[in-house]
Enzyme design. Structure first.
Site, PDB file in Angstrom:
ATOM      1  N   LYS A 178       0.852  -1.190   0.000  1.00  0.00           N
ATOM      2  CA  LYS A 178       0.000   0.000   0.000  1.00  0.00           C
ATOM      3  C   LYS A 178       0.889   1.242   0.000  1.00  0.00           C
ATOM      4  O   LYS A 178       1.566   1.530   0.973  1.00  0.00           O
ATOM      5  CB  LYS A 178      -0.904   0.039   1.242  1.00  0.00           C
ATOM      6  CG  LYS A 178      -2.011   1.066   1.075  1.00  0.00           C
ATOM      7  CD  LYS A 178      -2.438   1.735   2.357  1.00  0.00           C
ATOM      8  CE  LYS A 178      -1.650   2.947   2.723  1.00  0.00           C
ATOM      9  NZ  LYS A 178      -1.715   4.109   1.826  1.00  0.00           N
ATOM     10  N   GLU A 253      10.362   1.203  10.089  1.00  0.00           N
ATOM     11  CA  GLU A 253      11.300   2.281   9.739  1.00  0.00           C
ATOM     12  C   GLU A 253      10.548   3.581   9.979  1.00  0.00           C
ATOM     13  O   GLU A 253       9.753   4.010   9.148  1.00  0.00           O
ATOM     14  CB  GLU A 253      11.692   2.166   8.254  1.00  0.00           C
ATOM     15  CG  GLU A 253      12.432   0.905   7.890  1.00  0.00           C
ATOM     16  CD  GLU A 253      13.898   0.941   8.285  1.00  0.00           C
ATOM     17  OE1 GLU A 253      14.389   2.012   8.687  1.00  0.00           O
ATOM     18  OE2 GLU A 253      14.542  -0.111   8.229  1.00  0.00           O
ATOM     19  N   CYS A 287      13.691  11.278   6.662  1.00  0.00           N
ATOM     20  CA  CYS A 287      13.787  10.783   8.038  1.00  0.00           C
ATOM     21  C   CYS A 287      15.206  10.949   8.596  1.00  0.00           C
ATOM     22  O   CYS A 287      15.387  10.971   9.810  1.00  0.00           O
ATOM     23  CB  CYS A 287      13.358   9.327   8.096  1.00  0.00           C
ATOM     24  SG  CYS A 287      14.222   8.330   6.882  1.00  0.00           S
ATOM     25  N   GLU A 387      10.103  15.996  14.978  1.00  0.00           N
ATOM     26  CA  GLU A 387      10.656  15.866  13.628  1.00  0.00           C
ATOM     27  C   GLU A 387      10.189  17.075  12.797  1.00  0.00           C
ATOM     28  O   GLU A 387       9.013  17.431  12.822  1.00  0.00           O
ATOM     29  CB  GLU A 387      10.090  14.568  13.032  1.00  0.00           C
ATOM     30  CG  GLU A 387      10.753  14.158  11.762  1.00  0.00           C
ATOM     31  CD  GLU A 387      10.213  12.807  11.250  1.00  0.00           C
ATOM     32  OE1 GLU A 387       9.023  12.501  11.462  1.00  0.00           O
ATOM     33  OE2 GLU A 387      10.982  12.066  10.631  1.00  0.00           O
TER      34      GLU A 387
HETATM   35  P1  NAP Z   1       2.570   8.310   7.652  1.00  0.00           P
HETATM   36  O1  NAP Z   1       1.514   9.321   7.768  1.00  0.00           O
HETATM   37  O2  NAP Z   1       2.853   7.450   8.810  1.00  0.00           O
HETATM   38  O3  NAP Z   1       2.192   7.437   6.380  1.00  0.00           O
HETATM   39  C1  NAP Z   1       2.995   6.369   5.961  1.00  0.00           C
HETATM   40  C2  NAP Z   1       2.119   5.325   5.307  1.00  0.00           C
HETATM   41  O4  NAP Z   1       1.220   4.811   6.281  1.00  0.00           O
HETATM   42  C3  NAP Z   1       1.254   5.885   4.180  1.00  0.00           C
HETATM   43  O5  NAP Z   1       1.112   4.907   3.180  1.00  0.00           O
HETATM   44  C4  NAP Z   1      -0.074   6.118   4.888  1.00  0.00           C
HETATM   45  O6  NAP Z   1      -1.179   6.085   4.020  1.00  0.00           O
HETATM   46  C5  NAP Z   1      -0.106   4.920   5.806  1.00  0.00           C
HETATM   47  N1  NAP Z   1      -1.042   5.058   6.920  1.00  0.00           N
HETATM   48  C6  NAP Z   1      -1.485   6.181   7.518  1.00  0.00           C
HETATM   49  N2  NAP Z   1      -2.341   5.854   8.514  1.00  0.00           N
HETATM   50  C7  NAP Z   1      -2.442   4.501   8.524  1.00  0.00           C
HETATM   51  C8  NAP Z   1      -3.164   3.566   9.313  1.00  0.00           C
HETATM   52  N3  NAP Z   1      -3.968   3.942  10.305  1.00  0.00           N
HETATM   53  N4  NAP Z   1      -3.021   2.256   9.033  1.00  0.00           N
HETATM   54  C9  NAP Z   1      -2.217   1.842   8.023  1.00  0.00           C
HETATM   55  N5  NAP Z   1      -1.504   2.687   7.251  1.00  0.00           N
HETATM   56  C10 NAP Z   1      -1.612   3.995   7.503  1.00  0.00           C
HETATM   57  O7  NAP Z   1       3.955   8.949   7.248  1.00  0.00           O
HETATM   58  P2  NAP Z   1       4.254   9.925   6.055  1.00  0.00           P
HETATM   59  O8  NAP Z   1       3.828  11.278   6.444  1.00  0.00           O
HETATM   60  O9  NAP Z   1       3.756   9.357   4.766  1.00  0.00           O
HETATM   61  O10 NAP Z   1       5.845   9.821   5.967  1.00  0.00           O
HETATM   62  C11 NAP Z   1       6.667  10.582   6.708  1.00  0.00           C
HETATM   63  C12 NAP Z   1       7.202   9.793   7.890  1.00  0.00           C
HETATM   64  O11 NAP Z   1       7.911   8.658   7.425  1.00  0.00           O
HETATM   65  C13 NAP Z   1       8.199  10.590   8.689  1.00  0.00           C
HETATM   66  O12 NAP Z   1       7.965  10.412  10.047  1.00  0.00           O
HETATM   67  C14 NAP Z   1       9.529   9.976   8.277  1.00  0.00           C
HETATM   68  O13 NAP Z   1      10.546  10.145   9.211  1.00  0.00           O
HETATM   69  C15 NAP Z   1       9.163   8.564   8.081  1.00  0.00           C
HETATM   70  N6  NAP Z   1      10.149   7.894   7.235  1.00  0.00           N
HETATM   71  C16 NAP Z   1      10.981   6.984   7.817  1.00  0.00           C
HETATM   72  C17 NAP Z   1      11.940   6.343   7.048  1.00  0.00           C
HETATM   73  C18 NAP Z   1      12.860   5.333   7.653  1.00  0.00           C
HETATM   74  O14 NAP Z   1      13.492   4.601   6.891  1.00  0.00           O
HETATM   75  N7  NAP Z   1      12.981   5.253   8.958  1.00  0.00           N
HETATM   76  C19 NAP Z   1      12.044   6.618   5.688  1.00  0.00           C
HETATM   77  C20 NAP Z   1      11.177   7.543   5.134  1.00  0.00           C
HETATM   78  C21 NAP Z   1      10.219   8.166   5.926  1.00  0.00           C
HETATM   79  P3  NAP Z   1      -1.848   7.430   3.465  1.00  0.00           P
HETATM   80  O15 NAP Z   1      -0.751   8.198   2.817  1.00  0.00           O
HETATM   81  O16 NAP Z   1      -2.838   6.915   2.505  1.00  0.00           O
HETATM   82  O17 NAP Z   1      -2.423   8.136   4.639  1.00  0.00           O
END
Ligand code: NAP
Length: 485
Positions: A178, A253, A287, A387
């Site tokens: 997804k 991650e 991140c 963050e």
């Molecule tokens: P996010 O809001 O957590 O979303 C990530 C994914 O999770 C998206 O596909 C999102 O779908 C989905 N999601 C949201 N709510 C969900 C739920 N209740 N159940 C299942 N899936 C759900 O994060 P983001 O804003 O896209 O990404 C930024 C974050 O990613 C930052 O915190 C960053 O640090 C972290 N990140 C970490 C790494 C690493 O390797 N550690 C790498 C890159 C990014 P939708 O988009 O459809 O809501």
């Protein structure tokens, strides 16, 4: 194709080798540089997730028993197809995500490297023979864990997918993916190439749609044996909780808030140049982005002057024009940056550069924000702990090695950390004591196909890339063969 025209790309869901409509209303995909609707994508939910799980389960026996070299050759073919399609894939990414085209291209190329690396690594998944009594043979076999549910974010909308799919497939697993709602097109564009590479149907399934419903279906399913998630710490914790009743293997991650320490004996020019180059990758929406810049008091003045000089060279614009940096992903992202800056200013921080949203002329539409330098940052400010995910360089002064290690570790996150120094004792001491999954010493290059990427603390657990990344998709089986009566 006109410069601002979206390349042709699928908008339907990819399940069991077929492109199909979603059961829910379509969703618009917005260009963050113009706020234009690029296209609408099909939208699924729990029903599509169930169908995809069944498809991945059906595909598993053949895929997991295929000769590793044969799986490897399909991954290599996929790498070749991606390499040949880099311009189209990068243009799609820039238009839906905002990053400069050159950065989008290098993300696509990192996919190619990752696939080639894992295509080979899948053939080196070795087991063990353990010394045993003469009457028995003790074998350890490594087997694919099974069906994998993968959920990815928008900030690296192509590489976050390949970083999961490539080792999972190399290990012999099948996948339901997804992608993020802001960047579904990069995922669907990859799926077009999965088909062409000859991936058997059902081996990878991509469902764009209702995140909570799809997440819940994947985490609660007993067929799905592993959840791999990249995204925010908040969502990661929800998924971890949801996966507990079925005792799934999980990799997380999550967020980061990287410290970047410049010691007085550092090569200052290198430290500052690297800071500016790294900070504006993806407009700080990374991140591993340097988010808390600790400057030793003896070099703070000189370092700040250098930072400000280099900031003047940072350009902002539509990613298709290849500026240093593009827009933020959406209005919510821009507001978060503003709120952190306002909170910091109210508590005594000073803006030395930028600090405002960009709204005039070419910036009239789109989620642009000025590259910003913030001085006098202290631990009572939100920006010290939250963050940032934006183009802000917050400066903090320090004068003692142990104190700065403690301040750098004063974070719930533990993903990337960086420091610049030349004294060997400082390098040894600080790299040992930083409580982070990754430490960059005199550089910020923490991502390669061969090296383990991942965090500790609230940044999650599990590793991507390298041998470590493949291990995440394997389980060890101990086989004890009695060889004598
Ligand atoms: P996010 O809001 O957590 O979303 C990530 C994914 O999770 C998206 O596909 C999102 O779908 C989905 N999601 C949201 N709510 C969900 C739920 N209740 N159940 C299942 N899936 C759900 O994060 P983001 O804003 O896209 O990404 C930024 C974050 O990613 C930052 O915190 C960053 O640090 C972290 N990140 C970490 C790494 C690493 O390797 N550690 C790498 C890159 C990014 P939708 O988009 O459809 O809501």
């Amino acid at each position: 194709m006109a410069k601002h025209e979206l390349p042709e790309v699928e908008t339907r869901l990819f399940i069991d080798g077929n492109w199909q409509d979603g059961s829910q209303d379509k969703h618009p995909v917005i260009n963050p540089a113009t706020e234009e609707v690029l296209t609408e994508v099909h939208w699924g939910g729990a029903a599509e997730a169930e169908t995809a799980i069944a498809a991945a389960e059906a595909a598993l026996p053949d895929w997991s028993t295929m000769a590793p070299a044969e799986r490897g050759s399909i991954l290599t073919k996929l790498a070749d197809l991606i390499e040949a399609d880099v311009t189209r894939l990068a243009t799609i990414m820039t238009m839906e995500q905002g990053k400069p085209l050159a950065q989008a291209k290098s993300e696509i190329i990192s996919n190619v490297e990752n696939l080639r690396w894992n295509a080979a690594e899948g053939q080196r998944v070795l087991g063990d023979i353990i010394p045993s009594p003469d009457t028995n043979k003790w074998l350890v076999q490594k087997q694919p864990i099974g069906v994998v549910g993968a959920i990815t974010p928008w900030n690296f909308p192509s590489n976050m997918i390949i970083r999961k799919i490539s080792p999972a497939l190399a290990a012999g697993c099948t996948v339901i993916l997804k992608p993020a709602e802001d960047t579904p097109l990069s995922a669907l564009a990859l799926a077009e190439l999965f088909e062409k590479a000859g991936l058997p149907k059902g081996v990878v399934n991509i469902i764009v749609g209702d995140a909570a419903a799809i997440g819940e279906t994947l985490t609660k399913s007993d067929v799905v044996k592993k959840i791999t998630f990249t995204g925010s710490t908040e969502v990661g914790k929800t998924l971890y909780e949801q996966a507990a009743p079925t005792l799934k293997k999980v990799s997380m991650e999550l967020g980061g808030h990287a410290p970047y320490i410049i010691f007085p004996d550092a090569d200052l020019e290198l430290a500052v140049t690297t800071l500016i180059e790294t900070k504006f990758i993806n407009n700080g929406q990374v991140c591993t982005s340097p988010n808390r810049i600790f400057l030793h008091k003896d070099i703070k003045k000189e370092a700040t002057k250098l930072i400000l000089e280099k900031m003047a060279e940072v350009t902002v614009g539509n990613g298709l024009d290849d500026p240093t940096t593009g827009p933020l992903i959406n209005e919510e992202g821009r507001k978060k940056v503003e709120e952190q800056l306002k909170d910091a200013q109210n508590k005594g921080a000073k803006i030395l550069f930028g600090g405002q949203r960009l709204t005039e002329g070419d910036y009239q539409h789109g989620f642009f924000f000025e590259p910003t330098v913030l001085d006098l940052v202290t631990t009572d400010m939100d920006i010290f702990y939250q963050e940032t995910f934006g183009p802000v360089i917050p400066l903090i002064e320090f004068d003692d090695e142990e104190a700065v290690i403690q301040a750098a570790n004063d974070s719930e996150f533990g993903l990337a950390s960086y420091f610049f120094a030349t004294n060997i004792h400082t390098i040894d001491n600080v790299s040992k004591k930083l409580a982070y999954g990754m430490v960059g010493v005199n550089n910020t290059d923490l991502e390669s196909s061969a090296t383990p990427f991942g965090g500790i603390k609230h940044s999650g657990f599990g590793r991507e890339n390298g041998t470590y990344g493949v291990e995440e998709y394997l389980v060890e089986k101990f086989v004890n063969i009695r060889t004598a009566r």
